[in-house]
Design a protein around this motif. Structure first.
Motif: not given
Length: 248
Positions: A33-55
């Motif tokens: 929780e709180g860590d980030t990873f590289k993410a993107g939308i298929v056919g779209g933008m690249v960005g950063t995903a931030t983990i809010k909660k891991i259940e």
């Protein structure tokens, strides 16, 4: 996994821990929780995903788009339908190179049973293209098309390529050019599409060679060694992109 790709609908929803992406984030990347990873939308933008909660069953995250994904390379590939096991590797590798479109076609010497494979219907072919795109760390997944015959395929490809294109047919039987010579025979502006046609395991028939030449394809080779379809496709794509200065 160099990027986690999501559809527009998935990017705002929790990710299941059992999903391949969820498993990779938690078990391979060891994200918390709180860590980030590289993410993107298929056919779209690249960005950063931030983990809010891991259940127990899911990961909640927020996505911040930052840059557009890489544009597809100006390369369309026509490929005689190969063995299914070759097809998986082929699709993954040329997707990683950024090919714009892949047109799988039946050929006169191609094994007809290969076209009965359920790889496309069951989504396996798309998954291989997605895997290659993830390997490249971007978002543009190549479009995939199926054709029963080469003539049907060429008609579709020419409509897709538009007016500005260079057409090359790879052939190890008396090619008129080497692939490098063919690439150097004309200067191509950025808006030009290169179309590369590669036959099935047994290659082209004389009838298909004539059809390709009449359609404006230059027959060219890559040396005297005979390659598997998957190898020829990856090597040809690499040479074409390098000669066009797109692998710099």
């Amino acid at each position: 996994m160099n990027i986690a790709l999501f559809t527009e609908s998935e990017i705002n929803a929790p990710l299941s821990i059992k999903d391949e992406r969820g498993e990779h984030i938690v078990k391979v990347l060891h994200k918390k929780e709180g860590d980030t990873f590289k993410a993107g939308i298929v056919g779209g933008m690249v960005g950063t995903a931030t983990i809010k909660k891991i259940e127990k069953d899911e990961i909640s995250f927020s996505f911040s788009p930052e840059t557009p994904g890489l544009e597809p390379q100006p390369l369309i590939m026509i490929i005689g339908f190969p063995r299914p096991i070759q097809l998986k590797r082929l699709l993954r590798d040329i997707a990683a190179l950024g090919v714009k479109e892949v047109h799988l076609t039946g050929t006169e010497l191609g094994e007809k049973s290969y076209m009965q494979s359920n790889l496309v219907e069951h989504g396996t072919a798309y998954k291989m293209l997605l895997d290659g795109t993830v390997q490249a760390g971007t978002t543009s997944v190549p479009e995939l098309f199926l054709h029963k015959t080469l003539s049907e395929c060429m008609e579709s490809v020419k409509k897709s390529a538009g007016e500005n294109f260079q057409a090359l047919a790879l052939d190890n039987i008396n090619p008129k050019w080497s692939l490098v010579e063919a690439m150097g025979a004309e200067e191509l502006s950025e808006d030009y599409i290169t179309i590369a046609a590669i036959g099935s395991e047994r290659g082209w028939t004389d009838k298909e060679r004539k059809m390709l030449e009449e359609a404006g394809f230059s027959r060219c080779g890559m040396g005297k060694r005979i390659m598997r379809t998957e190898t020829a496709a990856t090597v040809a794509a690499s040479v074409i992109l390098a000669e066009r200065g797109l692998l710099c």
